[in-house]
Scaffold this active site. Structure first.
Site, mmCIF file in Angstrom:
data_model
loop_
_atom_site.group_PDB
_atom_site.id
_atom_site.type_symbol
_atom_site.label_atom_id
_atom_site.label_comp_id
_atom_site.label_asym_id
_atom_site.label_seq_id
_atom_site.Cartn_x
_atom_site.Cartn_y
_atom_site.Cartn_z
ATOM 1 N N LYS A 126 43.691 32.410 44.325
ATOM 2 C CA LYS A 126 43.678 33.186 43.001
ATOM 3 C C LYS A 126 42.667 32.334 41.913
ATOM 4 C CE LYS A 126 46.151 36.254 40.834
ATOM 5 N NZ LYS A 126 46.944 37.256 41.493
ATOM 6 N N ASP A 166 43.200 41.456 39.068
ATOM 7 C CA ASP A 166 44.610 41.012 38.583
ATOM 8 C C ASP A 166 44.382 41.525 37.166
ATOM 9 O OD1 ASP A 166 47.110 39.496 39.237
ATOM 10 O OD2 ASP A 166 46.358 38.768 37.360
HETATM 11 N N1 NDP Z 1 46.304 44.561 40.155
HETATM 12 C C1 NDP Z 1 47.258 44.291 41.369
HETATM 13 O O1 NDP Z 1 46.862 44.943 42.322
HETATM 14 C C2 NDP Z 1 48.138 43.148 41.177
HETATM 15 C C3 NDP Z 1 48.839 42.782 39.989
HETATM 16 N N2 NDP Z 1 49.969 42.042 40.303
HETATM 17 C C4 NDP Z 1 50.472 41.418 38.937
HETATM 18 O O2 NDP Z 1 51.089 42.462 38.197
HETATM 19 C C5 NDP Z 1 50.905 42.259 36.819
HETATM 20 C C6 NDP Z 1 50.004 43.243 35.814
HETATM 21 O O3 NDP Z 1 48.733 43.357 36.312
HETATM 22 P P1 NDP Z 1 47.626 44.635 36.200
HETATM 23 O O4 NDP Z 1 48.490 45.792 36.054
HETATM 24 O O5 NDP Z 1 47.036 44.723 37.360
HETATM 25 O O6 NDP Z 1 47.043 44.129 34.947
HETATM 26 P P2 NDP Z 1 46.320 45.132 34.087
HETATM 27 O O7 NDP Z 1 45.340 44.218 33.204
HETATM 28 O O8 NDP Z 1 45.867 46.296 34.401
HETATM 29 O O9 NDP Z 1 47.586 45.385 32.992
HETATM 30 C C7 NDP Z 1 48.331 44.118 32.449
HETATM 31 C C8 NDP Z 1 49.470 44.797 31.486
HETATM 32 O O10 NDP Z 1 50.130 43.730 30.912
HETATM 33 C C9 NDP Z 1 50.286 43.810 29.839
HETATM 34 N N3 NDP Z 1 50.326 42.204 29.239
HETATM 35 C C10 NDP Z 1 49.492 41.304 29.641
HETATM 36 N N4 NDP Z 1 49.817 40.118 29.241
HETATM 37 C C11 NDP Z 1 50.864 40.378 28.558
HETATM 38 C C12 NDP Z 1 51.852 39.448 27.597
HETATM 39 N N5 NDP Z 1 51.441 38.371 27.387
HETATM 40 N N6 NDP Z 1 52.817 40.291 26.993
HETATM 41 C C13 NDP Z 1 53.136 41.602 27.359
HETATM 42 N N7 NDP Z 1 52.314 42.558 27.773
HETATM 43 C C14 NDP Z 1 51.198 41.772 28.536
HETATM 44 C C15 NDP Z 1 49.080 44.216 29.126
HETATM 45 O O11 NDP Z 1 49.030 44.750 27.900
HETATM 46 P P3 NDP Z 1 47.666 44.425 26.868
HETATM 47 O O12 NDP Z 1 46.927 45.038 27.276
HETATM 48 O O13 NDP Z 1 48.238 44.642 25.723
HETATM 49 O O14 NDP Z 1 47.261 42.773 27.382
HETATM 50 C C16 NDP Z 1 48.860 45.202 30.267
HETATM 51 O O15 NDP Z 1 49.786 46.549 29.780
HETATM 52 C C17 NDP Z 1 50.391 40.836 36.642
HETATM 53 O O16 NDP Z 1 51.411 40.071 36.835
HETATM 54 C C18 NDP Z 1 49.389 40.691 38.128
HETATM 55 O O17 NDP Z 1 49.448 39.425 38.600
HETATM 56 C C19 NDP Z 1 50.535 41.724 41.335
HETATM 57 C C20 NDP Z 1 49.936 42.145 42.442
HETATM 58 C C21 NDP Z 1 48.825 42.978 42.649
HETATM 59 O O1 AKG Z 2 44.282 42.439 46.425
HETATM 60 C C1 AKG Z 2 44.237 41.382 46.277
HETATM 61 O O2 AKG Z 2 43.813 40.286 47.077
HETATM 62 C C2 AKG Z 2 45.040 40.479 45.106
HETATM 63 C C3 AKG Z 2 46.330 40.914 44.566
HETATM 64 C C4 AKG Z 2 46.945 39.982 43.644
HETATM 65 O O3 AKG Z 2 46.190 39.310 43.068
HETATM 66 C C5 AKG Z 2 48.294 39.694 43.945
HETATM 67 O O4 AKG Z 2 48.881 40.206 44.928
HETATM 68 O O5 AKG Z 2 48.811 39.297 42.844
#
Ligand code: NDP
Ligand code: AKG
Length: 447
Positions: A126, A166
């Site tokens: 990561k 992420d």
């Molecule tokens: N993208 C992927 O493929 C993967 C993502 N994840 C996990 O999923 C989660 C979301 O990721 P992703 O959707 O990609 O990220 P994005 O940046 O697309 O979206 C993040 C969302 O979470 C909100 N957020 C972030 N920090 C906070 C906080 N401190 N309090 C409240 N809301 C918050 C953001 O709001 P704001 O815009 O106001 O910050 C936004 O709505 C993370 O935990 C990530 O590690 C897991 C597996 C794979």
């Molecule tokens: O697609 C990837 O390699 C990363 C996905 C990721 O960051 C996660 O699973 O939390």
């Protein structure tokens, strides 16, 4: 057994005492994996878990860049290469002001188990930076991404370490990062996943984490002869994972009533539909606005400033925003309101006490390393397509994703089912993820 776990955690804390999120993630694994190891002669005396909590490599570097006004800024960049026993390091990059070594180490540690669960040959890593893309122009984001890759490129490669997105790193950032890697190295390879479709990306990768979370919840519900049809679903976040979890849940006949961002949550009593979701996607992915604008546009919705959506009555909860966004009191509220299923779309969104509440109540609870593995699994499918120089159809990738999520569910049942029939998915995911990596480490010797 408790003494063994305590002795192990004392050693981890002595070395990483200033890293609370990392310790939280390790504690959860230690509580389930150490009792398992105790009954498996092959792992005894090998200190496998102690080796797994120490990153193989922790890279930290300066990222200097120039904003639109000509001012110079300095951020810190990281890549944690946690474990490569079963394949090249694989895991996302996070750009968010809260990023530090503790957060990235917890994410990298979870990634090792998650990637192992996918059945694909991927190690865990990561990375990211404390850079905040919010409020920056496209040009500023581009200059930052280019500066970041100027250093990162030395440490990654299609057979070494393959980053992806992420929080704060989506299609735009992956494009800028890929462009700079290609220029420096003069090679067009699958060094990143989440790429655009016309330059090596996989169909369904943008949807995969959200869809996969819902597929996993579907498998859990099936064990109780339940489905998404007619269920009320509460989702947090409004980014990549939340958007596609909402899309799939709606498609399966559920009523999705909330989304959120860091300023609060919207509650739509009529539920989201395709048109409303398209509005959210444009708001978040193109205009980069705030979720409160949803309530300005739709009369059926209200905005709850500074609050999280766990006070809303629901059947299914999908936390899809960030770590520790759902605490013990939130868990109690959900249980009191009759919630039957919680599947983590985010990484570690439920804190330790909340997880204990759900498991003590014996509801369906899926830890992120199992339920959100669809994103990295589809990244693995993107790597395969890049190596083969082919491109699978949307249907082919979606079918593979569904199969992988079902396999992960089966593994959780295999290792997590207890005598009374209750499946502890946390235990199941941790042990199943551990076994594959541990066996590879044993085979490769002490390195
Ligand atoms: N993208 C992927 O493929 C993967 C993502 N994840 C996990 O999923 C989660 C979301 O990721 P992703 O959707 O990609 O990220 P994005 O940046 O697309 O979206 C993040 C969302 O979470 C909100 N957020 C972030 N920090 C906070 C906080 N401190 N309090 C409240 N809301 C918050 C953001 O709001 P704001 O815009 O106001 O910050 C936004 O709505 C993370 O935990 C990530 O590690 C897991 C597996 C794979
Ligand atoms: O697609 C990837 O390699 C990363 C996905 C990721 O960051 C996660 O699973 O939390």
């Amino acid at each position: 057994m408790e003494n063994k776990i305590k002795a192990f955690m004392d050693e981890v804390i002595a070395r990483n005492g200033h890293e609370p999120e990392f310790i939280q993630a390790v504690q959860e694994v230690a509580e389930t994996v150490i009792p398992y190891i105790a009954n498996q002669d092959i792992y005894n005396g090998k200190n496998i878990l102690l080796r797994m909590v120490e990153p193989e490599r922790l890279i930290s570097f300066r990222v200097a860049w120039v904003d639109d006004a000509g001012e110079i800024h300095v951020n810190r960049g990281y890549r944690i290469q946690m474990n490569s026993a079963i394949g090249p390091y694989k895991g996302g990059l996070r750009f968010h002001p809260t990023v530090n070594a503790s957060i990235l180490k917890f994410l990298a540690f979870e990634q090792v188990f998650k990637n192992s669960l996918t059945t694909l040959p991927m190690g865990g890593g990561k990375g990211g930076s404390d850079f905040d893309p919010k409020g920056k122009s496209d040009d500023e984001v581009m200059r930052f991404c280019h500066a970041f890759m100027l250093e990162l490129n030395r440490h990654i490669g299609p057979n070494t370490d393959v980053p992806a997105g992420d929080i704060g790193v989506g299609a735009r950032e992956i494009g800028f990062l890929f462009g700079m890697y290609k220029k420096i190295r003069n090679e067009f390879t699958g060094v990143l996943t989440g790429k655009g479709l016309s330059w090596g990306g996989s169909k369904i990768r943008p949807e995969a984490t959200g869809y996969g979370t819902v597929y996993f919840a579907q498998s859990m519900l099936k064990t109780k002869n339940e489905t998404f049809e007619g269920k009320t679903v509460v989702i947090s976040g409004s980014g990549n994972v939340a958007q596609y979890a909402a899309e799939k849940a709606i498609l399966l006949g559920a009523k999705v009533v909330t989304l959120s961002d860091s300023s609060g949550y919207i509650y739509d009593k009529d539920g989201l539909n395709d048109e409303k979701l398209a509005f959210v996607m444009d708001l978040k992915n193109n205009r980069r606005g705030r979720i409160s604008e949803y309530a300005d546009k739709y009369a059926s919705a209200e905005f709850h400033k500074g609050k999280t959506p766990w006070e809303v009555k629901c059947d299914i909860a999908l936390p899809c925003a960030t770590q520790n966004e759902l605490n013990q009191q939130d868990a109690k509220n959900l249980l009191k309101n009759g919630c039957m299923c919680v599947a983590e779309g985010a990484n570690m969104p439920c804190d330790t006490d909340a997880v204990h509440e759900f498991n003590n109540a014996k509801i369906l609870f899926a830890p992120g390393k199992a339920s959100n593995a669809g994103g990295v699994a589809t990244s693995g499918l993107e790597m395969s397509q890049n190596s083969l120089r082919i491109s699978w159809t949307r249907e082919e990738v979606d079918e593979r994703l569904k199969d992988i999520m079902e396999d992960i569910h089966d593994s959780c049942i295999e290792y997590g089912k207890e005598e009374d029939g209750f499946c502890n998915y946390v235990k199941g995911a941790n042990i199943a993820g551990f076994v594959k990596v541990a066996d590879a480490m044993l085979a490769q010797g002490v390195i």
